[in-house]
Write an enzyme that holds these catalytic residues in place. Structure first.
Site, PDB file in Angstrom:
ATOM      1  N   ASP A   1      -9.421   2.365  -4.752  1.00  0.00           N
ATOM      2  CA  ASP A   1      -9.183   3.774  -4.764  1.00  0.00           C
ATOM      3  C   ASP A   1      -9.656   4.820  -5.875  1.00  0.00           C
ATOM      4  OD1 ASP A   1      -7.932   3.775  -2.123  1.00  0.00           O
ATOM      5  OD2 ASP A   1      -6.056   3.094  -2.891  1.00  0.00           O
TER       6      ASP A   1
ATOM      7  N   GLU B   1       1.252   0.289  -4.895  1.00  0.00           N
ATOM      8  CA  GLU B   1       0.253   1.502  -5.111  1.00  0.00           C
ATOM      9  C   GLU B   1       1.175   2.563  -5.161  1.00  0.00           C
ATOM     10  OE1 GLU B   1      -3.704   3.727  -3.462  1.00  0.00           O
ATOM     11  OE2 GLU B   1      -2.134   2.811  -2.139  1.00  0.00           O
TER      12      GLU B   1
ATOM     13  N   ASP C   1       0.925  -1.147   0.148  1.00  0.00           N
ATOM     14  CA  ASP C   1      -0.073   0.006  -0.016  1.00  0.00           C
ATOM     15  C   ASP C   1       0.965   1.453  -0.150  1.00  0.00           C
ATOM     16  OD1 ASP C   1      -2.686   1.191   0.404  1.00  0.00           O
ATOM     17  OD2 ASP C   1      -2.043   1.891   2.298  1.00  0.00           O
TER      18      ASP C   1
END
Length: 765
Positions: free
Chosen positions: A404, A332, A302
């Site tokens: 997201d 990410e 993440d």
């Protein structure tokens, strides 16, 4: 009660799993999981990944909807029937690991070969209150898994450790890999920005330890109250009382778009780990190794945009160097299109060994197939440009949407371009990821990411006959059968504003894809020259997206696909999949692409069976096992730096594949210097070891950070316990270099695994 507690304590001490803070796990009962994981191996471009927000998929066990110690106010159940309503998406809905197990036949039939789930460990389980300017409060929960509280316990809303292991085994038994979200950037919100940044609960906990400093678990792998204090865990770090420097504690990033702002300030008031702290780095590595020992096949990292790359490189190296071999790593690194951070994003996999969720693909696909704000020619240009820019383009994880961003269905409600986008995703370079519910056309009430995190159980009948489901199924089968899709290059054969024809090719294997994104307009494609043999090629989708066969004939000595018309929304996929034989080795992919001598490496391709030899440049590697499609080998003792892997079979030598050999276990050195610079200049460090460019300014570190000019600093990943020489340099955008004067500087890195050391603030010579 006291005797019963003592009985649990004796059981835990005698046979429970134990984890030393400074060591690893050695439970015999984990061997089968690692064997199963090893048999499947890490992700490859042949895989189709399916991303599940665990809480938002299926409730397979209603008994964990309000776990012991949790408040019923955190669960969305307005009618008190014990089942999530799917209405208030800020609250838990009840999805769990049993729900995923129940739907494995559905996933397997769709062609899914890997499942990416929410972070499995314990998260903050108290209300997160957002106070509104007009009065009132919005109550949020940590259903998504991005508010870690204890890495060594499960999220009880999803299940206990035995349920996680049942999920792992069920997936592996059905040939599916398991990837978990892993958050090493932050804990939970430690200051409330809607209440004057008042203190909140961003604390980090750990299980009880025995007398040797090992974490103690019961026979099922769950923490126990070993010290009889009535708690299963102990406070490890508190960002509001950070006595050991575990957090940066600078505050929210706000509008600070500098690399320092992203890496050292809080993301949305989430307590930002100080990853330069050796104790923090060691703890996070141990947490990842704990979950690797549970048999996971990969980590989705993440918020890598917000992380220290030197830490990420060492973290990934520690995980892959441990027992069980390499697993998959992708992260990410959130960017826009265009984005000034593109170069940093593009180089991140080369610098850390962790590939990217492909936001460049996502942006281009959303614009071309969703909003129609970019042309199909622009989408094709993105494919070829990124194939050139990305060192490992087929390892980038491509997607149309995720947790997201806005649901793709919200942007594109028309089925024809929606299906065309799916076909492009599944036949383009990269490793495709399907966001849960895409195959059922799940949409959202608005464009927010939270609105897209719908409860699939209440929004879908899990229909296996939808066109989207069948498209995924057919193209997943093609991706696994024809290496041109998984490993091939990309060439644009024809493009206009609305039409794209492209070719994927791996040696003689080819797949040609022709797409018309317009739902109600037809376009004629002129004759296309091709290297396909003459003959008729059927549509792999069997007309599902209105396609038909193509005929290749020879015209004036050139093989050619005759001019054809694409009707509205038509997609054709023509495959040529000849047998390449077994005598010539051909490499398609390597996992991992970075590691130390002694590490395991998986080499994928064709013609890899029988008697083969593997070399890193000219140094032979040990072959552990091999088949026609994969070799397991050991990285040999060879000088650190970029090496080319080749496979030799008889007199035939394969194409090379890039691999970076590391000097040793990676630790951090934080370089600091006071230096004045001219406009456009930055400070870098270069030195005597490969990690510092071996004195080559073109291979120096990234530019230093300078939040307090003229002070500059940068954490850099180097081999542990190593004495090296270095100097600082100034370099401008044109590549002009100014070396500092004086003698070479000397430094010795920490000898501790995951250690960190600091040069102190030096002065430019």
């Amino acid at each position: 009660m006291g005797k019963r507690k003592m009985g649990i304590r004796i059981w835990a001490t005698a046979i429970a799993l134990t984890l030393a803070f400074g060591g690893g796990i050695v439970p015999a009962q984990q061997a089968s999981a690692l064997t199963a994981s090893g048999a499947l191996g890490p992700l490859t471009p042949k895989d189709v990944v399916y991303q599940i927000i665990t809480d938002r998929f299926v409730d397979g066990d209603t008994s964990n909807n309000v776990p012991s110690g949790s408040s019923s106010a955190l669960f969305d159940d307005s009618n008190s029937d014990g089942i999530g309503d799917g209405d208030d998406l800020k609250l838990y809905q009840g999805g769990d690991w049993q729900g995923i197990i129940d739907k494995i036949p559905y996933l397997k039939d769709m062609g899914v070969t890997a499942v990416w789930i929410s972070a499995p460990y314990e998260n903050r389980d108290t209300a997160i209150n957002d106070y509104q300017s007009g009065g009132g409060v919005n109550v949020w929960t940590s259903f998504h898994g991005y508010h870690v509280r204890n890495y060594f316990a499960t999220n009880k809303h999803f299940g206990m450790m035995q349920e996680f292991e049942e999920l792992r085994d069920a997936l592996h038994d059905n040939g599916m890999k398991i990837v978990i979200d892993f958050v090493s950037n932050h804990t939970s919100r430690w200051q409330n920005p809607t209440s004057g940044f008042s203190a909140e609960d961003g604390k980090l906990y750990e299980p009880d330890k025995d007398g040797s400093g090992n974490y103690v678990f019961d026979s099922n792998g769950n923490p126990v109250d070993y010290n009889n204090d009535g708690n299963l865990e102990n406070l490890l770090a508190d960002p509001n009382n950070d006595v050991n420097g575990w957090f940066h504690g600078i505050g929210d990033r706000g509008s600070d778009s500098s690399r320092f702002g992203y890496r050292h300030k809080d993301l949305g008031s989430l307590a930002d780990f100080s990853q330069e702290n050796g104790a923090v780095a060691a703890y996070l590595e141990k947490a990842a190794l704990f979950w690797k020992s549970k048999g996971v096949d990969g980590f989705r990292h993440d918020a890598t945009l917000h992380e220290n790359p030197a830490f990420v490189k060492g973290f990934k190296d520690a995980v892959d160097s441990a027992s069980g071999g390499p697993v998959s790593h992708f992260g990410e690194f959130f960017i826009g299109r265009p984005d000034p951070k593109y170069d940093e994003y593009q180089s991140f996999p080369d610098r850390t060994g962790v590939n990217n969720l492909d936001f460049e693909f996502f942006r281009a696909a959303t614009n071309a197939f969703g909003s129609f704000s970019e042309t199909m020619s622009a989408f094709g240009s993105m494919l070829t440009a990124t194939s050139a820019d990305y060192e490992y383009e087929n390892q980038a994880v491509t997607f149309l949407d995720n947790h997201d961003v806005t649901r793709f269905r919200y942007i594109q409600p028309n089925n024809k371009p929606y299906h065309a986008a799916l076909a492009a995703l599944l036949t383009s370079r990269g490793t495709p990821n399907i966001y849960y519910g895409t195959e059922q056309y799940l949409t959202s009430a608005d464009s927010s990411d939270i609105a897209g995190r719908v409860f699939m159980q209440t929004e879908s009948t899990f229909d296996t006959t939808t066109t989207a489901y069948q498209t995924i199924k057919k193209l997943s089968a093609l991706r696994q059968a024809n290496e041109a899709v998984a490993f091939g290059t990309t060439d644009i054969l024809y493009s206009t504003n609305d039409v794209l024809v492209y070719k994927r090719q791996f040696y003689d294997k080819q797949v040609i894809v022709a797409i018309n994104r317009q739902p109600d307009q037809s376009f004629t494609v002129p004759a296309i020259n091709t290297t396909l043999p003459t003959g008729t090629y059927s549509d792999t989708l069997d007309g599902l997206l209105y396609g038909s066969s193509a005929t290749v004939s020879t015209v004036n000595g050139q093989n050619r696909i005759a001019s054809f018309t694409l009707s509205g929304g038509e997609v054709n996929v023509w495959s040529y999949n000849p047998d390449l034989g077994t005598s010539v080795p051909r490499l398609g992919d390597v996992v991992s692409t970075m590691g130390r001598a002694g590490n395991t490496v998986y080499i994928y391709g064709t013609g890899l069976g029988g008697t083969v030899s593997v070399k890193f440049d000219t140094t032979a590697a040990t072959v552990v096992s091999n088949s026609n499609n994969v070799i397991e080998a050991i990285v040999p003792s060879v000088a650190a730096g970029v090496r080319q892997i080749t496979v030799t079979k008889g007199s035939n030598v394969s194409n090379p594949f890039r691999y970076e050999v590391l000097s040793d276990d990676q630790v951090q050195v934080i370089f600091k210097v006071n230096a004045s610079t001219a406009l456009g200049q930055n400070i870098y460090v270069v030195g005597s070891i490969p990690e510092l460019g071996s004195w080559d300014p073109a291979k120096a570190s990234e530019a230093f950070l300078n939040p307090n000019y003229p002070e500059w600093f940068l954490p850099v990943s180097v081999p542990k316990g190593t004495t090296f020489q270095y100097k600082f340099i100034k370099k401008d955008g044109a590549g002009n270099v100014i070396w500092e004067g004086g003698s070479n500087r000397t430094f010795t890195s920490s000898s501790s695994s995951a250690g960190s050391s600091d040069t102190g603030t030096l002065t430019w010579q």
